[in-house]
Enzyme design. Structure first.
Site, short mmCIF file in Angstrom:
data_model
loop_
_atom_site.label_atom_id
_atom_site.label_comp_id
_atom_site.label_asym_id
_atom_site.label_seq_id
_atom_site.Cartn_x
_atom_site.Cartn_y
_atom_site.Cartn_z
N ILE A 91 0.83 -1.20 0.00
CA ILE A 91 0.00 0.00 0.00
C ILE A 91 0.86 1.25 0.00
O ILE A 91 0.58 2.22 -0.71
CB ILE A 91 -0.95 0.00 1.21
CG1 ILE A 91 -1.99 -1.12 1.08
CG2 ILE A 91 -1.66 1.35 1.35
CD1 ILE A 91 -2.87 -1.30 2.31
N VAL A 118 -5.88 -6.60 1.11
CA VAL A 118 -5.16 -5.96 0.01
C VAL A 118 -4.01 -6.90 -0.37
O VAL A 118 -3.32 -7.42 0.51
CB VAL A 118 -4.62 -4.58 0.42
CG1 VAL A 118 -3.91 -3.91 -0.77
CG2 VAL A 118 -5.74 -3.69 0.93
N TYR A 146 -2.91 -7.37 16.33
CA TYR A 146 -3.20 -6.54 15.16
C TYR A 146 -4.54 -5.83 15.33
O TYR A 146 -4.64 -4.61 15.14
CB TYR A 146 -3.22 -7.41 13.91
CG TYR A 146 -3.48 -6.64 12.63
CD1 TYR A 146 -2.51 -5.83 12.07
CD2 TYR A 146 -4.70 -6.76 11.97
CE1 TYR A 146 -2.74 -5.14 10.89
CE2 TYR A 146 -4.95 -6.07 10.80
CZ TYR A 146 -3.96 -5.27 10.25
OH TYR A 146 -4.20 -4.58 9.08
N SER A 200 -7.10 -0.12 8.87
CA SER A 200 -7.52 -1.43 8.39
C SER A 200 -8.99 -1.55 8.77
O SER A 200 -9.45 -0.93 9.73
CB SER A 200 -6.74 -2.55 9.08
OG SER A 200 -7.35 -3.82 8.87
N ASP A 216 11.08 3.65 4.48
CA ASP A 216 10.91 2.24 4.77
C ASP A 216 12.10 1.79 5.60
O ASP A 216 13.20 2.34 5.48
CB ASP A 216 10.83 1.42 3.48
CG ASP A 216 10.20 0.05 3.69
OD1 ASP A 216 8.98 -0.07 3.48
OD2 ASP A 216 10.91 -0.89 4.07
N ASN A 227 1.72 5.00 7.29
CA ASN A 227 1.31 3.76 6.63
C ASN A 227 2.03 2.53 7.17
O ASN A 227 1.49 1.42 7.11
CB ASN A 227 1.57 3.89 5.12
CG ASN A 227 1.35 2.59 4.40
OD1 ASN A 227 0.22 2.18 4.15
ND2 ASN A 227 2.44 1.90 4.06
#
Length: 254
Positions: A19, A178, A145, A132, A38, A81
């Protein structure tokens, strides 16, 4: 073209793939100046080189300062993200819970702490939180999560209600499955619940751009999630029973 992001200084964390990479590519295509963050420096550089952006590798919790410098002193849009898809139950190790909390929630808090004062002084800024559908609903087999994504959603909601009258825009992206490495890592639970309706990362980027144009807080790349969310609130026990049936199906390996 989305006028609100043209020429904007944009930071996307966790943008080495999935994503995040799709968001970075789309912002760049819309004329934004993009920083690709990242933990994996090689992946960050590959995406940055592809779209004419700047790579700032490292921990998403500490990227704001360097990213701001790379953008000439101003971050207009921050996409929180980066995330971890920690599975397990209440018995997941303390380290698993701590990492999920740190990456999925506290990295957002730390970024906001670094950004909000400047945005308030300028009278504007945009915070995008990749949450999410698990943050609105839940996910079987993934307590850390699910719980921390609820936290990420709650924090985005709090930012929006606290600062929207002072020019700060907040968006919470809440997709279901996704097609990313994170989905592949969910195993049989993901195969049962998420894979059948999984979408490509580019579809998430499309949904965000439409949400920015419409200045909507809640971004639902899977529109059906709105109905699930309403059912969860209006008929909670019925919704929990339905989810428990899915849990039982998963346990039975069906």
């Amino acid at each position: 073209m989305v006028e609100a992001v043209q020429g904007a200084g944009v930071v996307v964390t966790g943008a080495g793939g999935g994503i995040g990479a799709a968001l970075a590519r789309r912002f760049a295509a819309e004329g934004a100046r993009v920083v690709v963050n990242d933990l994996d420096g090689d992946r960050a550089k590959a995406v940055a080189d592809e779209i004419g952006a700047v790579a700032v590798p490292g921990d998403a919790s500490a990227v704001v300062g360097e990213a701001r410098d790379a953008l000439g002193g101003t971050v207009d849009v921050y996409c929180a993200n980066a995330g971890v898809g920690s599975g397990g139950s209440e018995a997941a190790g303390e380290d698993v819970w701590a990492q999920a909390w740190d990456v999925n929630v506290m990295a957002h808090v730390r970024a906001a702490e670094a950004l909000i004062p400047g945005w308030l002084e300028r009278g504007g800024g945009r915070f995008v939180s990749t949450v999410s559908a698990a943050g609105l609903l839940t996910m079987i087999g993934a307590a850390p999560y699910s719980v921390t994504k609820h936290g990420a959603y709650a924090f985005a909601e709090w930012l929006s209600l606290t600062y929207r009258h002072r020019g700060i825009k907040v968006h919470a992206i809440c997709p279901q499955g996704v097609r990313t490495d994170m989905l592949a890592a969910t195993g049989s639970a993901g195969d049962l619940v998420l894979q059948p309706t999984a979408i490509e990362p580019d579809a998430v980027a499309d949904a965000l751009m439409k949400g920015i144009e419409e200045e909507r807080f809640l971004i639902l790349p899977h529109p059906e999630v709105a109905g699930y969310y309403q059912a969860r609130a209006a008929e909670t026990d019925r919704w929990l029973t339905t989810m428990n049936h899915i849990q039982q199906k998963w346990e039975a390996g069906e």
